[in-house]
Write an enzyme that holds these catalytic residues in place. Sequence first.
Site, PDB file in Angstrom:
ATOM      1  CE  LYS A 281      -4.041  -0.042   2.200  1.00 49.01           C
ATOM      2  NZ  LYS A 281      -5.122  -0.014   3.306  1.00 49.01           N
ATOM      3  CD  GLU A 366     -18.162  -3.932   9.443  1.00 46.64           C
ATOM      4  OE1 GLU A 366     -18.362  -4.937   8.654  1.00 46.64           O
ATOM      5  OE2 GLU A 366     -17.260  -2.920   9.319  1.00 46.64           O
ATOM      6  NE  ARG A 394     -22.107  -5.904   4.135  1.00 46.32           N
ATOM      7  CZ  ARG A 394     -20.860  -6.015   3.664  1.00 46.32           C
ATOM      8  NH1 ARG A 394     -19.596  -6.187   4.304  1.00 46.32           N
ATOM      9  NH2 ARG A 394     -20.687  -5.855   2.622  1.00 46.32           N
TER      10      ARG A 394
END
Length: 643
Positions: A281, A366, A394
Amino acid sequence: MGVLDRVDSPADVRACSPEELAELADDIRQFLIQKVAATGGHLGPNLGVVELTLAIHRVFDSPTDPILFDTGHQCYVHKIVTGRKDRFDTLREQGGLTGYQDRTESPHDWIESSHASAALSNADGLSKAFALRGEDRTVVAVVGDGALTGGMCWEALNNIADSDRSVVIVVNDNGRSYAPTIGGLARNLSALRLQPGYERFLETGRRTLKSVPMVGDAAYAVLHGMKSGVKDLVSPQAMFADLGIKYVGPVDGHDLAEMEAALRRAKAFGGPVIVHAVTRKGNGYAPAENDEAEQMHSTGKIDPLTGRALAESPVDWTSVFSETLVREAARRPEVVAITAAMPGPTGLAAFGERYPERMFDVGIAEQHGMTSAAGLALGGMHPVLAIYSTFLNRAFDQLLMDVALLKLPVTVVLDRSGITGPDGPSHHGMWDLSLLAIVPGMRVAAPRDAVRLREELAEALDIGDGPSAVRFGKGRVPDDIPAVRRLGDGVDVLVEAAEPGGVLIVAVGGMAEIGIGAAELLAARGIPATVVDPRWALPVPASIADLARTHISVVTIEDGGVRGGVGSAVESALEQAGVDVPVHRRGVPQEFIAHASREAILVDCGLTPAGIADSIATGSGYVSLVGPEEPVELNAPVTTASG
Ligand SMILES: Cc1ncc(C[n+]2csc(CCOP(=O)(O)OP(=O)(O)O)c2C)c(N)n1
Ligand SMILES: CC(=O)[C@@H](O)[C@H](O)COP(=O)(O)O
Ligand SMILES: [Mg+2]
């Protein structure tokens, strides 16, 4: 005139020579740094997928072969090479390029939600459709190691594995979500990547053998073969192969030629294949590579040379929550915290540093996080699950049936509630009040300022006989909006009408400032208004009905969808109390709200003091943003020769 200047389509990418490709990758990297530094956005993730995205567009034929980016925050390179590079000055701005995939922008975009872990399910469905239609098309899904910690990915893999459908799953493994990705899966994925012997073994072999003409190539092929031997010993291949999905990799995701070769092997296979790309990243930009915390996962406007933020961030809701939780936890040993791979953005990092044994990062999960919280509560703890409001969607069933049904003391802290702005329709936290309003026994606090956030979080942690939620918005937090008086059930009166018989304004949470401003404008127009902040907005406090009896109408203002939220709950409460006073709901239109700044959207929704005052004075209804537009022709299935 760089190579990028003459690339406007995947065909242009496919026409590049190896030398031009290398230059194109550099051009794109510099383009990303310059453009995203000026607009803000997901710089780190996109710097990590430059070569990977180019390789995908060279091997597959978008849009006939759909390319899906899970979460979508890493699709800028895809946008650049599909004809949208000239619009990057408008990235994430009103009317400009969105920061995610968007079907109205290009037929090369197929999905749009920024909610992670959904791309593989989309790929499963798309590949089933192509099979049914007899279309020879490959679905490519790019999924991050973080998104792979989401349960939906494994539900999809279970289905995809049980098929011979042409699905190529590119696992973009940079070892991070925001922070390092957690869990056994991540450990497995990184085992190979972090194996120094393996890396050195490969690197030495590659460098030495490739330099020897002819012999080197043959020997390199042997090395490559050995690699697969080494790979079998330590690779995550078993994890996927056991599912019945062919595994290719790990591949250096920044080596365009290697990436392309792996994708061609995957494409030739014909059935479901995972290509495990190892990337970094922020690759190629030192300020991102050196950002220990989040590798510039998401930045505001920055100095491209130094990576430093151009504007100081104001004291925000998140930082007040963060410091308050640490303070409360010092005297409440039962308090534990749960994050879904976002310790930094949700303010839990400080808690985790102070109480590492009481902090749990569950990955981008979640649903699991909510029911794990239920388990922690069953075990005598008081869990605080801190997530962005939009991601509560979610975990709704888990909240309803694993927490509320058992009346468990779980506190859900919902950051980024209400209109968030540049992340667009799948990120506005406009659903939580409507969802929470239907959960029996759910108590919801919406603080109006920093003082009330500290108060209401402590009150939530005192609740031991059921779930609670504390919701607040994105950005600057008002320090203190004092009350004139507090009623017995905790409702704060912020403005007393100069005379009886006026309008009762119920301003929820961060809307208090707007309610007060509206009352001042109404008073100037001879319309007396009382303004109250319920503090605990759900269930509706009894005093709201009592107050309504002495007013001609009630106006509710909430930074949430107008359907089913606090306004609807107030209507029901008045009806149950036999109070026959009209309720006018003001809030976010029950629509998908396009990206723009939070401020601009609030103006468009009429959620300003003038907007509220005008709507009351003129008796107009709440604002709708979408007119009777003709639906845009989107992604009509590409008809192939066979179809
Ligand atoms: C359901 C859900 N929860 C949380 C987020 C917030 N979020 C956005 S990107 C991200 C990390 C993604 O990590 P990964 O999939 O590895 O992609 P990378 O950024 O490393 O390319 C998270 C947690 C989200 N988009 N969706
Ligand atoms: C995709 C992603 O990372 C989102 O969760 C979003 O970027 C969050 O943005 P803020 O943290 O700036 O609200
Ligand atoms: Mg990642």
